[in-house]
Motif scaffolding. Structure first.
Motif, PDB file in Angstrom:
ATOM      1  N   HIS A  79      45.124  31.969  39.055  1.00 17.67           N
ATOM      2  CA  HIS A  79      44.755  32.591  37.785  1.00 17.67           C
ATOM      3  C   HIS A  79      43.304  32.192  37.495  1.00 17.67           C
ATOM      4  O   HIS A  79      42.967  31.007  37.487  1.00 17.67           O
ATOM      5  CB  HIS A  79      45.658  32.112  36.654  1.00 17.67           C
ATOM      6  N   TYR A  80      42.453  33.199  37.293  1.00 17.67           N
ATOM      7  CA  TYR A  80      41.026  32.937  37.037  1.00 17.67           C
ATOM      8  C   TYR A  80      40.748  33.065  35.545  1.00 17.67           C
ATOM      9  O   TYR A  80      41.131  34.043  34.909  1.00 17.67           O
ATOM     10  CB  TYR A  80      40.156  33.930  37.806  1.00 17.67           C
ATOM     11  N   ARG A  81      40.087  32.057  35.005  1.00 17.09           N
ATOM     12  CA  ARG A  81      39.685  32.079  33.603  1.00 17.09           C
ATOM     13  C   ARG A  81      38.190  31.794  33.513  1.00 17.09           C
ATOM     14  O   ARG A  81      37.691  30.848  34.136  1.00 17.09           O
ATOM     15  CB  ARG A  81      40.480  31.054  32.791  1.00 17.09           C
ATOM     16  N   GLN A  82      37.515  32.598  32.725  1.00 16.88           N
ATOM     17  CA  GLN A  82      36.052  32.506  32.617  1.00 16.88           C
ATOM     18  C   GLN A  82      35.680  32.511  31.129  1.00 16.88           C
ATOM     19  O   GLN A  82      36.201  33.314  30.351  1.00 16.88           O
ATOM     20  CB  GLN A  82      35.434  33.704  33.322  1.00 16.88           C
ATOM     21  N   ARG A  83      34.799  31.604  30.753  1.00 19.21           N
ATOM     22  CA  ARG A  83      34.398  31.535  29.353  1.00 19.21           C
ATOM     23  C   ARG A  83      32.893  31.330  29.239  1.00 19.21           C
ATOM     24  O   ARG A  83      32.342  30.384  29.794  1.00 19.21           O
ATOM     25  CB  ARG A  83      35.129  30.390  28.639  1.00 19.21           C
ATOM     26  N   ALA A  84      32.235  32.238  28.536  1.00 23.20           N
ATOM     27  CA  ALA A  84      30.820  32.091  28.202  1.00 23.20           C
ATOM     28  C   ALA A  84      30.735  31.600  26.764  1.00 23.20           C
ATOM     29  O   ALA A  84      31.421  32.127  25.878  1.00 23.20           O
ATOM     30  CB  ALA A  84      30.093  33.420  28.344  1.00 23.20           C
ATOM     31  N   SER A  97      45.300  32.333  46.851  1.00 26.21           N
ATOM     32  CA  SER A  97      45.684  30.973  46.491  1.00 26.21           C
ATOM     33  C   SER A  97      44.613  30.365  45.588  1.00 26.21           C
ATOM     34  O   SER A  97      43.448  30.797  45.605  1.00 26.21           O
ATOM     35  CB  SER A  97      45.827  30.118  47.755  1.00 26.21           C
ATOM     36  N   PRO A  98      44.959  29.344  44.793  1.00 22.40           N
ATOM     37  CA  PRO A  98      43.943  28.663  43.979  1.00 22.40           C
ATOM     38  C   PRO A  98      42.806  28.094  44.827  1.00 22.40           C
ATOM     39  O   PRO A  98      41.655  28.075  44.395  1.00 22.40           O
ATOM     40  CB  PRO A  98      44.738  27.554  43.290  1.00 22.40           C
ATOM     41  N   ALA A 129      39.712  27.789  38.143  1.00 16.68           N
ATOM     42  CA  ALA A 129      40.658  28.257  39.164  1.00 16.68           C
ATOM     43  C   ALA A 129      41.975  27.548  38.895  1.00 16.68           C
ATOM     44  O   ALA A 129      42.113  26.350  39.149  1.00 16.68           O
ATOM     45  CB  ALA A 129      40.135  27.928  40.566  1.00 16.68           C
ATOM     46  N   GLU A 130      42.944  28.282  38.357  1.00 20.10           N
ATOM     47  CA  GLU A 130      44.198  27.682  37.931  1.00 20.10           C
ATOM     48  C   GLU A 130      45.374  28.248  38.722  1.00 20.10           C
ATOM     49  O   GLU A 130      45.254  29.303  39.355  1.00 20.10           O
ATOM     50  CB  GLU A 130      44.408  27.931  36.426  1.00 20.10           C
ATOM     51  N   LYS A 131      46.485  27.560  38.660  1.00 19.98           N
ATOM     52  CA  LYS A 131      47.694  28.034  39.328  1.00 19.98           C
ATOM     53  C   LYS A 131      48.388  29.064  38.442  1.00 19.98           C
ATOM     54  O   LYS A 131      48.601  28.844  37.256  1.00 19.98           O
ATOM     55  CB  LYS A 131      48.646  26.867  39.606  1.00 19.98           C
ATOM     56  N   GLY A 132      48.713  30.202  39.047  1.00 22.07           N
ATOM     57  CA  GLY A 132      49.437  31.228  38.320  1.00 22.07           C
ATOM     58  C   GLY A 132      50.888  31.261  38.756  1.00 22.07           C
ATOM     59  O   GLY A 132      51.445  30.250  39.204  1.00 22.07           O
TER      60      GLY A 132
END
Length: 502
Positions: A453-458, A357-358, A444-447
């Motif tokens: 749904h995990y999104r990561q940005r450097a 879950s988110p 941490a987003e809703k899929g």
């Protein structure tokens, strides 16, 4: 901020995001005063438990206009800021800020200024003191000469959970059962518990108008730093430590030694080490005439240690020495993109669907760092942390203030929390040594079908040719470091959902 004398005073607190200021604000509120905080970055105060009970004014002590606005309708102004060795020009910065503060306090009709400085040895000429001690003494003198009644408190070593002095003592003692130490371990010191410091600060607000002077504030025990380490070992239940002083360890060398062994970086350890070269004991206790001590006050060194260790073990450390931004670290906000027009902006983006879950994913994201680790190649992070320490940076040893919860402004190893949207976004700003500015974002987003749904940005904004070379030299390792982080965070969230270990 309307208030009458019997309802409490109207207090301005500078340095509220720092170690002492962050603890003073709730004490002032508890005493019945109203509080306004002057902060360069008001958003850093957003998540403090007392944030909804104070007024926040955006400003900087080196900007006369913002200081004047912050002092409007104020009775007592607390000056709790100083540039702890932040570059070669820190003395001039401190001098300028103190003059502005005093001038604006006089113009605003402030009843009293309260300043917390450092205890200096009476027998040492001021010009021979370390730059850190000399600057703090000068700031006190400027405020005393401002024309506004001023209470200038002078403390030596402050002992409390999360203080730089306590963390230095704690890690040196716990990690080194046998240690070769600088000669200053034989210098006599008179430490004070942070609870007594706060009590004196709060009580100073109501001093009579004719009082305009310095006060030495200390605990009841005069001891060497060696004795302090042995007492810590006793209170913490550790074996007796073998301590061997070595005269040739200069403050510069000993600051690097402290930086390697403790979480305190060399930039902060050096002024602390320089201060310990001198005997710093109280020569008077006149503060007791205006702020009376109760039974058992001030606290003994042993009691101060016991209280601090209890807070650490119960994870109730409200502020830490790293609460304030590390000197010399860039604080630019994340550049807006795609509108960003300030030059190159490199990014590394990773996304994964998560079998959880988110909410479970967010618990893992918010718990990252410190003892929980970074869910990536541990050796790579350890090497990067060591390289940072070796070049005078903060490294990985700052850890977390709280094992599960984060707030804006918290230090997190060699990152700092720049933004947090509970349940959705954690943005960290890098405070390691870099040829540019860097951020790490985790979402941490809703899929689909209730999954996360995990999104990561450097993000990296290079500085000069060296910055570009740095990015391209490390980019081959991103698949291991950042890719591994995304995979392992997703797995950890799944295990959390299943009730297993995080």
């Amino acid at each position: 901020m309307e208030s009458r004398e019997d309802d409490g005073l109207r207090c301005l607190v500078t340095g509220a995001t720092g170690y002492i200021g962050g603890r003073l604000v709730p004490e002032l509120l508890e005493a019945g005063h109203t509080v306004r905080c002057l902060a360069r970055s008001p958003e850093k105060l957003r998540d403090y438990p007392w944030a909804g009970k104070v007024e926040v004014s955006k400003g900087d002590v080196t900007d006369a206009e913002s200081v004047a606005a912050g002092m409007r309708d104020i009775d007592v102004a607390y000056y709790l800021v100083h540039a702890l060795g932040s570059g070669s020009g820190f003395e001039e910065t401190d001098r300028k800020a103190a003059r502005i503060f005093g001038e604006q306090a006089r113009a605003a009709g402030i009843r009293r200024i309260v300043y917390l400085g450092g205890l200096t040895p009476a027998e040492v000429p001021e010009q021979e003191l370390s730059p850190h001690l000399r600057s703090r003494a000068e700031v006190g003198r400027i405020l005393l000469d401002s024309g506004v009644p001023t209470t200038a408190l002078r403390a030596a070593v402050i002992i409390g959970s999360g203080s730089a002095s306590f963390e230095m003592l704690r890690y040196l003692t716990e990690r080194l059962p046998v240690m070769v130490t600088p000669s200053w371990v034989s210098t006599r010191i008179q430490p004070i518990a942070v609870r007594d410091v706060l009590r004196y600060l709060v009580g100073s607000a109501r001093m009579p108008a004719e009082v305009n002077r310095t006060f030495d504030i200390c605990g009841p025990d005069i001891m060497t730093y060696r004795a302090m380490m042995q007492k810590y070992a006793e209170v913490a239940g550790l074996p007796h430590r073998l301590i061997l002083p070595v005269p040739m360890l200069t403050p510069r060398l000993s600051s690097h030694w402290i930086g390697l062994v403790t979480p305190v970086p060399a930039s902060i350890a050096r002024p602390l080490a320089e201060s310990l070269r001198y005997e710093v004991v109280c020569h008077e206790h006149d503060i007791g005439r205006h702020v009376p001590d109760g039974p058992g006050q001030p606290f003994s060194f042993g009691t101060a240690l016991t209280l601090a260790l209890q807070r650490v073990r119960e994870a109730r450390v409200t502020t830490r020495w790293s609460s304030a931004s590390t000197p010399g670290i860039p604080s630019d906000p994340l550049p807006t993109d795609p509108e960003w027009a300030g030059g190159s902006l490199y990014t590394d983006v990773r996304e994964r669907d998560v079998d959880a879950s988110p909410e479970a994913l967010w618990r893992v994201v918010e718990g990252i760092g410190g003892d929980n680790g970074w869910y990536s190649f541990p050796l790579a992070w350890a090497i990067r942390g060591w390289l940072d320490r070796m070049t005078g940076g903060v490294g990985l040893r700052r850890g977390r203030r709280d094992a599960e919860r984060l707030r804006v402004g918290d230090s997190l190893d060699f990152w700092r929390v720049e933004e947090i949207e509970p349940g959705r976004l954690l943005r960290l700003r890098a405070e390691m040594r870099l040829p540019g500015l860097a951020w790490l974002e985790m979402y941490a987003e809703k899929g689909e079908a209730g999954r996360a749904h995990y999104r990561q940005r450097a993000v990296f904004h290079p500085s000069g040719l060296l910055g570009h070379a740095y990015w391209w030299s490390v980019s081959p390792f991103h698949a291991i470091v950042f890719g591994g982080m995304a995979r392992n965070i997703a797995r950890a969230a799944g295990r959390t959902t299943e009730g297993g270990p995080r």
